[in-house]
Design a protein around this motif. Structure first.
Motif, mmCIF file in Angstrom:
data_model
loop_
_atom_site.group_PDB
_atom_site.id
_atom_site.type_symbol
_atom_site.label_atom_id
_atom_site.label_comp_id
_atom_site.label_asym_id
_atom_site.label_seq_id
_atom_site.Cartn_x
_atom_site.Cartn_y
_atom_site.Cartn_z
ATOM 1 N N ASN A 136 35.846 26.268 29.654
ATOM 2 C CA ASN A 136 35.038 25.455 28.738
ATOM 3 C C ASN A 136 35.765 24.218 28.227
ATOM 4 O OD1 ASN A 136 32.871 27.252 28.920
ATOM 5 N ND2 ASN A 136 33.614 28.483 27.211
ATOM 6 N N GLY A 140 35.627 21.299 29.377
ATOM 7 C CA GLY A 140 34.754 20.129 29.483
ATOM 8 C C GLY A 140 34.988 19.418 30.801
ATOM 9 N N SER A 141 33.941 18.839 31.352
ATOM 10 C CA SER A 141 34.038 18.151 32.639
ATOM 11 C C SER A 141 34.668 16.774 32.455
ATOM 12 C CB SER A 141 32.643 17.996 33.243
ATOM 13 O OG SER A 141 31.896 17.032 32.505
ATOM 14 N N ASN A 165 33.339 13.964 33.137
ATOM 15 C CA ASN A 165 32.328 13.106 32.513
ATOM 16 C C ASN A 165 32.171 13.393 31.023
ATOM 17 O OD1 ASN A 165 31.595 11.452 34.660
ATOM 18 N ND2 ASN A 165 30.073 12.900 35.438
ATOM 19 N N ASP A 166 32.289 14.672 30.638
ATOM 20 C CA ASP A 166 32.224 15.008 29.212
ATOM 21 C C ASP A 166 33.284 14.232 28.431
ATOM 22 O OD1 ASP A 166 30.182 16.835 29.625
ATOM 23 O OD2 ASP A 166 31.530 18.561 29.761
ATOM 24 N N TRP A 167 34.489 14.208 28.980
ATOM 25 C CA TRP A 167 35.587 13.562 28.260
ATOM 26 C C TRP A 167 35.470 12.042 28.292
ATOM 27 C CZ3 TRP A 167 39.012 15.383 24.879
ATOM 28 C CH2 TRP A 167 39.104 16.772 24.760
ATOM 29 N N GLU A 185 32.720 10.465 28.262
ATOM 30 C CA GLU A 185 31.698 10.174 27.256
ATOM 31 C C GLU A 185 32.267 10.341 25.850
ATOM 32 O OE1 GLU A 185 27.132 11.533 26.059
ATOM 33 O OE2 GLU A 185 28.076 12.287 27.890
ATOM 34 N N ARG A 186 33.116 11.355 25.672
ATOM 35 C CA ARG A 186 33.716 11.589 24.357
ATOM 36 C C ARG A 186 34.538 10.384 23.901
ATOM 37 N NH1 ARG A 186 35.024 16.354 21.688
ATOM 38 N NH2 ARG A 186 34.536 17.569 23.552
ATOM 39 N N TYR A 245 28.978 5.719 29.728
ATOM 40 C CA TYR A 245 29.725 6.533 28.773
ATOM 41 C C TYR A 245 29.745 5.923 27.376
ATOM 42 C CZ TYR A 245 31.578 8.401 33.170
ATOM 43 O OH TYR A 245 31.713 8.941 34.420
#
Length: 593
Positions: free
Chosen positions: A82, A84-85, A87-89, A91-92, A133
């Motif tokens: 979990n 995070g991918s 892309n998740d990061w 975007e973060r 992002y």
């Protein structure tokens, strides 16, 4: 040490390619995300390239976040549960610009893997360009090639002869794919190869093992990378203070992005929720009050780290403009206070802890044996949560203490330590303590080596030395990176030598370790025993097995290796299941003795 980039620029004219069109145009308030392998992962700790970028654009107030991790490839980002991918990061961190360093780990597939790499990279660029992002449109992307490998001056280290041939192929392919997708490309391979050859003629080495740059190597590569990025010479001047501010900011971010104990932060144990008034637990990471989940508290701590990092961005911007700024962390949000699930009998619900002599008085000791007090916390207040100790050849006791178990708090002011205790008056009790190394975060083991110590502080394995004889560390170098710490008390530990001088590290469950080596990336899921040769730099998986907590590794007088798994007190001879397996395979159940 002052860093004079004027001198560096003059030194590297021969190694630098002719100025070309810029690979990227940075804009006001851009958020730059750096992804990739060990090259940028190691860069963040020295800060040389970032210093040049910020110094050249003081008016832009750039926000730079490093998302690289040793061993990363275009399609392989080995992370714990979990996490995070990618892309998740991106975007973060609201990435407007992505600096992507790939090709090194992929190059070990050789010519046979080239077309797959081309396809993977092409897909990656197309997919990344299609993202938004930051909320301001498609990110601007710059690809960076790998650097060349160095044939180390220390002949104990060996780098396969064909590495540079493969790296040249992959660099050329990266340039072609970048051009086809209309993204920037910086060739680090060709100029770094010239630089390494130039330094070798001067009997100077710029890597620690042939593939990973040392601090000097990062310093000399920075102007080369800058020219490739912006098509012009880097700024000249003394940027010591700016680099210091950047390194401090990067340290704060590294504590956030590579936080220890991730299994509690976002993994399986983050769902554990506690109700203080009933002293019981449920599994629900989003449980509402009066329940308090690990996830809730640990995400609050991560929010603190985000603010701590952002506060240091402001100082970087101020220093870049020629001023300075006192960092003010008064805006750091609070973290929910959680009552202990094991309250003590005292009025404040704390426990009464025995002193050393009091504890000895309550022990049952075998006949013919005696327990003596060497040191205790009352005499030495820093002797908190000792987790490993060892005697050196001078009769001193070294102790790793874990003040902040299971991990250093965001606002912690001291951190963990490696302490040296001495008995100077020869009365059988310690009367002096020297902090050899302070400011650590969850050190899980150490071992003496040459004139210093190897110490495990995930995700890095350090070699640390005292060069001036004052008993305090003043030189350190990361010799391995990428050892996971999803569960901090499972992190690589129990450092032990075999009779031939190789060192073993015992790694527990929940981890996703990946380490770069001169012969290719090594990856492991969950537990393993690793074998490391400090003299040659060779690192390998010795046993791939489903341990839980392998907290003990020793060799008997005949050289037999013995492993203890603390969960269930399971004990094994190591040789029967030390046969080589390719990741992610594990040996099946092993009989205990």
């Amino acid at each position: 040490m002052k860093v004079l980039f004027t001198v560096l620029s003059a030194m590297l004219v021969a190694a630098a390619p002719a100025a070309a069109a810029p690979a990227v145009q940075l804009q006001k308030n851009d958020h730059v995300a750096i992804v990739g392998n060990a090259l940028p992962d190691r860069m963040q700790h020295d800060g040389h390239l970032e210093t040049l970028i910020v110094a050249a654009h003081p008016e832009l107030d750039l926000t730079i976040r490093n998302l690289a991790a040793t061993g990363d490839e275009v399609v392989t980002r080995h992370r714990s549960e979990n996490f995070g991918s990618p892309n998740d990061w991106l975007e973060r961190v609201k990435a407007d610009v992505v600096f992507a360093f790939f090709g090194f780990n992929e190059s070990f597939a050789g010519e046979a893997g080239l077309e797959k790499f081309r396809s993977d990279l092409d897909n990656y660029l197309k997919q990344t360009k299609a993202m938004n992002y930051s909320g301001k449109g498609s990110p601007r992307i710059v690809l960076f090639s790998p650097i060349a490998t160095e044939q180390p001056l220390d002949r104990n280290f060996e780098v396969p002869a064909g590495n540079n041939d493969n790296l040249a192929l992959y660099t050329r392919t990266m340039g072609e794919v970048a051009a086809a997708n209309g993204v920037g490309f910086v060739d680090l391979f060709s100029p770094s190869r010239s630089l390494l050859e130039q330094m070798r003629e001067q009997n100077r080495s710029l890597t620690i093992n042939g593939i990973h740059l040392n601090s000097e190597g990062n310093r000399l590569l920075a102007p080369i990378a800058f020219r490739g990025l912006f098509g012009k010479e880097p700024p000249a001047g003394d940027f010591t203070r700016l680099r210091g501010a950047i390194v401090e900011k990067n340290w704060q971010w590294h504590q956030r992005y590579r936080t220890v104990d991730g299994y509690n932060v976002y993994g399986g144990r983050s769902a554990l929720a506690y109700r203080p008034d009933e002293s019981r637990f449920i599994s629900d990471r989003f449980a509402e009050s009066p329940w308090v989940s690990n996830y809730k508290v640990m995400q609050e701590e991560m929010a603190q780290r985000d603010v701590l990092t952002a506060n240091r961005d402001r100082r970087v911007w101020a220093v870049a403009r020629g001023g300075d700024l006192a960092v003010d962390d008064s805006n750091v949000p609070p973290v929910t206070e959680v009552e202990s699930n094991k309250p003590g009998p005292k009025g404040d619900r704390s426990h009464e802890f025995l002193g050393g002599e009091e504890a000895i008085a309550q022990m049952s000791v075998h006949s013919g044996m005696k327990v003596n007090l060497w040191a205790d916390e009352r005499q030495f207040p820093d002797l908190i949560n000792p987790l490993q100790m060892a005697w050196d050849t001078r009769g001193r006791l070294w102790v790793a203490v874990w003040r902040d178990y299971p991990g250093r708090r965001p606002l912690g002011d001291k951190g963990d330590s490696l302490l040296i205790f001495e008995d100077t008056d020869q009365d059988g009790r310690a009367d002096k303590v020297t902090p050899f190394l302070e400011g650590l975060n969850a050190p899980t083991g150490f071992q003496f080596y040459q004139d210093g110590v190897m110490i495990m502080q995930a995700p890095d394995f350090w070699f640390v030395r005292d060069t001036d004889g004052d008993g305090r560390a003043d030189w350190k170098e990361r010799v391995l990176m990428g050892l996971d710490s999803a569960d901090s008390h499972h992190t690589a530990n129990a450092l032990a030598y075999d009779p031939g001088g190789a060192m073993y590290l015992s790694d527990g469950v929940f981890h996703r370790t990946q380490v770069e080596t001169p012969t290719g990336p090594l990856r492991n899921n969950d537990a393993a025993i690793y074998r490391f040769e400090p003299r040659t730099g060779k690192f390998e998986t010795y046993i791939s097995y489903g341990f839980a907590n392998p907290h003990g590794k020793v060799f008997d007088r005949w050289g037999n290796g013995i492993i203890t798994d603390a969960t269930g007190n399971a004990n094994y001879f190591d040789a029967p299941f030390s046969g080589r397996l390719d990741h992610p395979a594990k040996h099946p159940g092993m009989r205990q003795f």
